[in-house]
Scaffold this motif. Structure first.
Motif, PDB file in Angstrom:
ATOM      1  N   CYS A  22      21.136  68.220  61.987  1.00 26.88           N
ATOM      2  CA  CYS A  22      20.747  67.080  62.821  1.00 26.88           C
ATOM      3  C   CYS A  22      20.563  67.581  64.252  1.00 26.88           C
ATOM      4  N   ASN A  69      19.328  66.085  68.031  1.00 28.20           N
ATOM      5  CA  ASN A  69      19.002  64.882  68.820  1.00 28.20           C
ATOM      6  C   ASN A  69      18.946  63.636  67.937  1.00 28.20           C
ATOM      7  N   ASN A  70      19.914  63.515  67.063  1.00 25.89           N
ATOM      8  CA  ASN A  70      20.050  62.381  66.133  1.00 25.89           C
ATOM      9  C   ASN A  70      18.943  62.299  65.086  1.00 25.89           C
ATOM     10  N   TRP A  71      18.203  63.384  64.883  1.00 28.28           N
ATOM     11  CA  TRP A  71      17.175  63.428  63.843  1.00 28.28           C
ATOM     12  C   TRP A  71      17.555  64.495  62.826  1.00 28.28           C
TER      13      TRP A  71
END
Length: 164
Positions: A76, A78-80
């Motif tokens: 993951c 940057n929250n992706w």
């Protein structure tokens, strides 16, 4: 011998994420010095890939038979969640940065670098240098390439927990 490039599809015998031509472009764009011949450029990329294999990356490798540290599952950034069938641009750029740093260290090893002049006497020439700062004398693996790898490496607390 031409480099075998990992694309994210578990290429057998993969040795690099970037080509020598891409390394040349990277070096030109960032003002870095690299050898002129393709074989030496490929050797630098192979050395950088080996160094990268030793880093504590987030996630886990996709296959037990892949030769390089990427691609990876469960990463993951940057929250992706990153796709597990491709190589992130930061990994490719980081390998090229690391290759240029390794070459710079080959030309001027960190342990041989001098600090600033701390004392100088003009007649009969006496110069004394201070110890080089730890930042200047650090090996290639902890400099510019680290910025590219930021967010993809485990934190030191994650590494400690995973080894417990």
């Amino acid at each position: 011998m031409a480099l075998v490039i990992e694309t994210g599809l578990i290429v057998p015998g993969a040795e690099s994420f970037a080509t020598a031509a891409e390394l040349v472009t990277y070096a030109e764009n960032f003002g870095r010095v690299i050898p002129a011949d393709t074989a030496a450029q490929e050797a630098l990329l192979r050395r950088a890939a080996l160094e990268m294999n030793a880093k504590p990356w987030k996630g886990r490798t996709v296959s037990p038979v892949q030769t390089l540290a990427w691609p990876r599952y469960e990463v993951c950034l940057n929250n992706w969640l990153l796709p597990s069938d491709s190589i992130p641009a930061q990994i490719k750029a980081g390998q090229m940065a690391l290759a240029t740093e390794i070459h710079a260290d080959d030309l001027s090893p960190p342990e041989q670098r001098l600090g600033s002049i701390s004392r100088e006497k003009v007649g009969p020439l006496e110069t004394e240098y201070s110890t080089a700062s730890p930042i200047i004398s650090k090996a290639a693996a902890v400099r510019q390439s680290y910025a590219q790898f930021s967010g993809l490496l485990q934190s030191s607390s994650q590494v400690s927990l995973s080894r417990s």
